[in-house]
Design an enzyme around this catalytic site. Structure first.
Site, mmCIF file in Angstrom:
data_model
loop_
_atom_site.group_PDB
_atom_site.id
_atom_site.type_symbol
_atom_site.label_atom_id
_atom_site.label_comp_id
_atom_site.label_asym_id
_atom_site.label_seq_id
_atom_site.Cartn_x
_atom_site.Cartn_y
_atom_site.Cartn_z
ATOM 1 N N ARG A 9 -18.323 23.837 2.146
ATOM 2 C CA ARG A 9 -18.836 24.565 3.286
ATOM 3 C C ARG A 9 -18.325 25.998 3.162
ATOM 4 N NH1 ARG A 9 -16.507 21.157 8.035
ATOM 5 N NH2 ARG A 9 -17.295 22.904 9.264
ATOM 6 N N SER A 11 -17.016 27.912 5.638
ATOM 7 C CA SER A 11 -15.985 28.367 6.571
ATOM 8 C C SER A 11 -14.743 28.772 5.778
ATOM 9 C CB SER A 11 -15.631 27.258 7.560
ATOM 10 O OG SER A 11 -14.879 26.250 6.913
ATOM 11 N N THR A 125 -9.877 22.862 24.157
ATOM 12 C CA THR A 125 -10.115 22.006 22.985
ATOM 13 C C THR A 125 -11.377 21.197 23.235
ATOM 14 O OG1 THR A 125 -9.368 20.177 21.601
ATOM 15 C CG2 THR A 125 -8.612 20.143 23.884
ATOM 16 N N SER A 127 -12.040 18.591 21.190
ATOM 17 C CA SER A 127 -11.776 17.275 20.617
ATOM 18 C C SER A 127 -11.545 16.261 21.741
ATOM 19 C CB SER A 127 -10.548 17.377 19.703
ATOM 20 O OG SER A 127 -9.809 16.178 19.724
ATOM 21 N N GLY A 148 -16.171 25.796 17.449
ATOM 22 C CA GLY A 148 -16.239 26.890 16.502
ATOM 23 C C GLY A 148 -15.122 26.784 15.493
ATOM 24 N N ASN A 149 -15.137 27.691 14.522
ATOM 25 C CA ASN A 149 -14.104 27.617 13.496
ATOM 26 C C ASN A 149 -12.774 28.146 14.032
ATOM 27 O OD1 ASN A 149 -14.015 30.441 13.173
ATOM 28 N ND2 ASN A 149 -15.796 30.366 11.833
ATOM 29 N N VAL A 150 -11.742 28.018 13.229
ATOM 30 C CA VAL A 150 -10.382 28.335 13.674
ATOM 31 C C VAL A 150 -10.290 29.773 14.218
ATOM 32 C CG1 VAL A 150 -7.994 28.582 12.909
ATOM 33 C CG2 VAL A 150 -9.350 26.620 12.134
ATOM 34 N N ARG A 153 -11.863 30.134 17.651
ATOM 35 C CA ARG A 153 -11.052 29.517 18.706
ATOM 36 C C ARG A 153 -9.870 30.417 19.082
ATOM 37 N NH1 ARG A 153 -10.515 23.222 16.784
ATOM 38 N NH2 ARG A 153 -12.269 23.290 15.350
ATOM 39 N N CYS A 240 -17.000 11.062 16.890
ATOM 40 C CA CYS A 240 -16.489 12.182 17.686
ATOM 41 C C CYS A 240 -16.544 11.837 19.167
ATOM 42 C CB CYS A 240 -17.321 13.436 17.470
ATOM 43 S SG CYS A 240 -17.640 13.791 15.767
HETATM 44 N N1 LIG Z 1 -12.559 19.511 13.212
HETATM 45 C C1 LIG Z 1 -12.510 20.592 12.290
HETATM 46 C C2 LIG Z 1 -11.344 20.487 11.374
HETATM 47 N N2 LIG Z 1 -11.387 19.694 10.300
HETATM 48 C C3 LIG Z 1 -10.168 19.771 9.662
HETATM 49 C C4 LIG Z 1 -9.382 20.656 10.374
HETATM 50 C C5 LIG Z 1 -7.998 21.032 10.064
HETATM 51 C C6 LIG Z 1 -7.510 20.675 8.702
HETATM 52 C C7 LIG Z 1 -7.204 19.226 8.515
HETATM 53 O O1 LIG Z 1 -7.088 18.437 9.451
HETATM 54 O O2 LIG Z 1 -7.058 18.862 7.332
HETATM 55 C C8 LIG Z 1 -10.123 21.129 11.449
HETATM 56 C C9 LIG Z 1 -9.697 22.108 12.460
HETATM 57 C C10 LIG Z 1 -8.946 21.526 13.617
HETATM 58 O O3 LIG Z 1 -9.040 20.317 13.902
HETATM 59 O O4 LIG Z 1 -8.243 22.286 14.299
#
Ligand SMILES: NCc1[nH]cc(CCC(=O)O)c1CC(=O)O
Length: 302
Positions: A9, A11, A125, A127, A148-150, A153, A240
């Site tokens: 990917r 990112s 979050t 999650s 979104g990506n790190v 966030r 998820c």
């Molecule tokens: N969900 C996205 C994701 N997939 C893996 C990671 C972090 C790296 C890992 O767990 O190896 C992340 C970001 C996060 O959860 O903050």
């Protein structure tokens, strides 16, 4: 084999992980040409709908798998956490790399740790697992969605949208932002997602020549731990949509697994724990899954 193409990917985190695999491959096989094939997946594009409703974790793999089938790539590098518990038919994992920090990070510009959050603090979050754990410990918190990506966030935290956010330590550290971690949320208080912190390499099933190149990168202990975690999660129907946490550790020949099923809305959680021989990770995963169901986890599952 002279050249290998690694699908990834686009990112920053995915690119870091794939560059990391590329560097280890070059080290293990001097003279081997390693190329990256970056691509966008539907999982990266659709940011406004819950992942679970548009197809789940597989959305982060699909385009990479198609590239392998069409011979535009030989292997794909993933965060193992994002790999569906049931891999698509025709594919296999060739290696699981040694795990980095598996825990979640508490990140805040105001508070030094989770315990310092005042009543009603806003925490970001998306999650389901992190929401359930946060609510289980602190029902007063106001939890907001944060996808979104790190970098996205962190930008939302810095813009003042939240008092704190929770994300994976491993992702922050890989991107050189480990200094933003105010507290590592260790197990058993916060249990991570199955395989958090581990990177895996996917290949076409039956492509033994490609798979063999990754053998030197394989980390047996991480593989055993993540197998137990993923088996437990798979048996509970992990996606998820459901907050499921699983964290295994290995001491000598003893594999231990801590599992949790929760409800993101109410913060209700059910916990289970067992240990067994390192040679039987699937059995351990099954045992803890059964234990969780016996303790009422099925009432929380869809
Ligand atoms: N969900 C996205 C994701 N997939 C893996 C990671 C972090 C790296 C890992 O767990 O190896 C992340 C970001 C996060 O959860 O903050």
């Amino acid at each position: 084999m002279e050249k290998i193409r690694l699908a990834t990917r686009e990112s920053a985190l995915a690119l870091w992980q794939t560059e990391h695999v590329a560097a280890l491959l070059r080290e293990a096989h001097p003279g081997l040409q390693v190329e990256l094939v970056p691509m966008t997946t539907r999982g990266d594009q659709v940011l406004d709908q819950p992942l679970a409703e548009i197809g789940g974790k597989g959305l982060f793999l699909k385009e990479l798998e198609v590239a392998m089938l069409e011979d535009r790539a030989d292997a794909a590098v993933h965060s193992l956490k994002d790999v569906p518990m049931d891999l698509e038919a025709g594919f296999a994992l060739a290696a699981v790399l040694e795990r980095a920090d598996p825990f979640d990070a508490f990140v805040s510009n105001t508070y030094a740790g989770f315990e310092e959050l005042p009543f009603g603090a806003r925490v970001g979050t998306s999650s389901q697992r992190r929401q359930a754990l946060l609510r289980a410990h602190r029902p007063d918190l106001v939890i907001g969605d944060l996808r979104g990506n790190v970098n996205t966030r962190l930008a939302k935290l810095d813009a003042g949208d939240f008092d704190a956010i929770v994300l994976a330590c491993a992702g922050l550290e890989r991107l050189g932002m480990g200094a933003r971690i105010r507290e590592r949320l260790h197990a058993p208080r916060f249990i991570p997602a199955a395989a958090q912190g581990a990177v895996a390499v996917e290949v076409r099933a039956g492509d033994a020549a490609t798979a063999a190149l990754f053998a030197p990168l394989h980390h047996a202990d991480t593989a055993a731990c993540t197998k137990a975690e993923r088996t437990m999660t798979r048996l509970l129907g992990g996606s998820c949509r459901v907050p499921i946490a699983a964290y295994a550790t290995l001491k000598g020949d003893k594999l231990s697994l801590e599992g949790l099923v929760g409800d993101a809305k109410t913060g209700k959680t059910v916990r289970g724990y067992a240990s067994g021989p390192a040679s039987e990770p699937d059995k351990l995963g099954e045992q803890v899954a059964d234990m969780l169901v016996a303790r009422g986890a099925d009432a929380l599952l869809p």
